[in-house]
Design a protein around this motif. Sequence first.
Motif, mmCIF file in Angstrom:
data_model
loop_
_atom_site.group_PDB
_atom_site.id
_atom_site.type_symbol
_atom_site.label_atom_id
_atom_site.label_comp_id
_atom_site.label_asym_id
_atom_site.label_seq_id
_atom_site.Cartn_x
_atom_site.Cartn_y
_atom_site.Cartn_z
ATOM 1 N N TRP A 1 0.841 -1.214 0.000
ATOM 2 C CA TRP A 1 0.000 0.000 0.000
ATOM 3 C C TRP A 1 0.868 1.253 0.000
ATOM 4 O O TRP A 1 0.668 2.160 -0.811
ATOM 5 C CB TRP A 1 -0.903 -0.061 1.230
ATOM 6 C CG TRP A 1 -1.845 1.070 1.444
ATOM 7 C CD1 TRP A 1 -3.020 1.300 0.790
ATOM 8 C CD2 TRP A 1 -1.715 2.111 2.418
ATOM 9 N NE1 TRP A 1 -3.622 2.431 1.310
ATOM 10 C CE2 TRP A 1 -2.845 2.936 2.299
ATOM 11 C CE3 TRP A 1 -0.754 2.412 3.386
ATOM 12 C CZ2 TRP A 1 -3.046 4.048 3.103
ATOM 13 C CZ3 TRP A 1 -0.951 3.522 4.184
ATOM 14 C CH2 TRP A 1 -2.084 4.332 4.044
ATOM 15 N N VAL A 2 1.848 1.291 0.892
ATOM 16 C CA VAL A 2 2.741 2.449 0.976
ATOM 17 C C VAL A 2 3.575 2.575 -0.296
ATOM 18 O O VAL A 2 3.758 3.685 -0.816
ATOM 19 C CB VAL A 2 3.659 2.353 2.213
ATOM 20 C CG1 VAL A 2 4.783 3.370 2.151
ATOM 21 C CG2 VAL A 2 2.856 2.532 3.478
ATOM 22 N N GLY A 3 4.073 1.454 -0.802
ATOM 23 C CA GLY A 3 4.909 1.486 -2.008
ATOM 24 C C GLY A 3 4.170 2.041 -3.210
ATOM 25 O O GLY A 3 4.688 2.897 -3.942
ATOM 26 N N ILE A 4 2.957 1.562 -3.407
ATOM 27 C CA ILE A 4 2.146 2.054 -4.523
ATOM 28 C C ILE A 4 1.859 3.541 -4.349
ATOM 29 O O ILE A 4 2.026 4.344 -5.275
ATOM 30 C CB ILE A 4 0.831 1.257 -4.650
ATOM 31 C CG1 ILE A 4 1.128 -0.170 -5.110
ATOM 32 C CG2 ILE A 4 -0.144 1.935 -5.609
ATOM 33 C CD1 ILE A 4 -0.055 -1.115 -5.002
ATOM 34 N N VAL B 1 13.985 8.157 -10.982
ATOM 35 C CA VAL B 1 13.187 7.227 -11.779
ATOM 36 C C VAL B 1 13.634 5.793 -11.502
ATOM 37 O O VAL B 1 12.794 4.896 -11.322
ATOM 38 C CB VAL B 1 13.273 7.575 -13.279
ATOM 39 C CG1 VAL B 1 12.631 6.494 -14.126
ATOM 40 C CG2 VAL B 1 12.623 8.931 -13.539
ATOM 41 N N LEU B 2 14.934 5.555 -11.435
ATOM 42 C CA LEU B 2 15.437 4.206 -11.150
ATOM 43 C C LEU B 2 15.009 3.735 -9.760
ATOM 44 O O LEU B 2 14.654 2.564 -9.574
ATOM 45 C CB LEU B 2 16.954 4.164 -11.292
ATOM 46 C CG LEU B 2 17.495 4.294 -12.707
ATOM 47 C CD1 LEU B 2 19.019 4.377 -12.683
ATOM 48 C CD2 LEU B 2 17.029 3.144 -13.584
ATOM 49 N N LEU B 3 15.021 4.633 -8.802
ATOM 50 C CA LEU B 3 14.586 4.268 -7.452
ATOM 51 C C LEU B 3 13.088 3.951 -7.409
ATOM 52 O O LEU B 3 12.662 3.037 -6.703
ATOM 53 C CB LEU B 3 14.946 5.377 -6.461
ATOM 54 C CG LEU B 3 16.448 5.506 -6.179
ATOM 55 C CD1 LEU B 3 16.741 6.792 -5.424
ATOM 56 C CD2 LEU B 3 16.964 4.301 -5.419
ATOM 57 N N ALA C 1 12.694 0.560 -8.862
ATOM 58 C CA ALA C 1 13.106 -0.432 -7.869
ATOM 59 C C ALA C 1 12.013 -0.632 -6.817
ATOM 60 O O ALA C 1 11.732 -1.771 -6.409
ATOM 61 C CB ALA C 1 14.417 -0.008 -7.214
ATOM 62 N N LEU C 2 11.388 0.461 -6.387
ATOM 63 C CA LEU C 2 10.305 0.375 -5.408
ATOM 64 C C LEU C 2 9.141 -0.448 -5.956
ATOM 65 O O LEU C 2 8.613 -1.337 -5.275
ATOM 66 C CB LEU C 2 9.837 1.785 -5.027
ATOM 67 C CG LEU C 2 8.697 1.894 -4.027
ATOM 68 C CD1 LEU C 2 9.086 1.270 -2.701
ATOM 69 C CD2 LEU C 2 8.326 3.351 -3.834
ATOM 70 N N ILE D 1 6.052 -5.658 -6.414
ATOM 71 C CA ILE D 1 5.709 -6.850 -7.208
ATOM 72 C C ILE D 1 6.316 -8.094 -6.562
ATOM 73 O O ILE D 1 5.669 -9.138 -6.471
ATOM 74 C CB ILE D 1 6.163 -6.678 -8.671
ATOM 75 C CG1 ILE D 1 5.330 -5.589 -9.343
ATOM 76 C CG2 ILE D 1 6.055 -7.996 -9.437
ATOM 77 C CD1 ILE D 1 5.861 -5.130 -10.685
ATOM 78 N N GLY D 2 7.542 -7.959 -6.085
ATOM 79 C CA GLY D 2 8.192 -9.077 -5.408
ATOM 80 C C GLY D 2 7.427 -9.536 -4.181
ATOM 81 O O GLY D 2 7.288 -10.739 -3.935
#
Length: 107
Positions: A62-65, A87-89, A92-93, A98-99
Amino acid sequence: MAWIILVLSGMLEAVWATALGKSESFTKLWPTVIFGIALVLSMGGLAWAMRDIPVGTAYAVWVGIGAALTVVWAMVFGGEPASLLKVLLIVALVGCVIGLKLVDDAH
């Protein structure tokens, strides 16, 4: 179904975070109203998803999205400076989110 609700709730987190910034300490009516509605729906969806998804996983997703979408929105529409590293970070987030979903499905 819990994962769909969780993703939508994460998206609403980005809405309420953006509206909170636009509300200027709750002095502007419509951003404040949007903030309140999105906050309640986002938290309600998170709570509902936690019935089927472990708390740690659900909260991290939830926080990541919400964080990723808030930063992207601010870079595209809010004048926040963008950089390749940012953008790369964010990528990665999103990959970590997804992981977490894939690990949860494996158990």
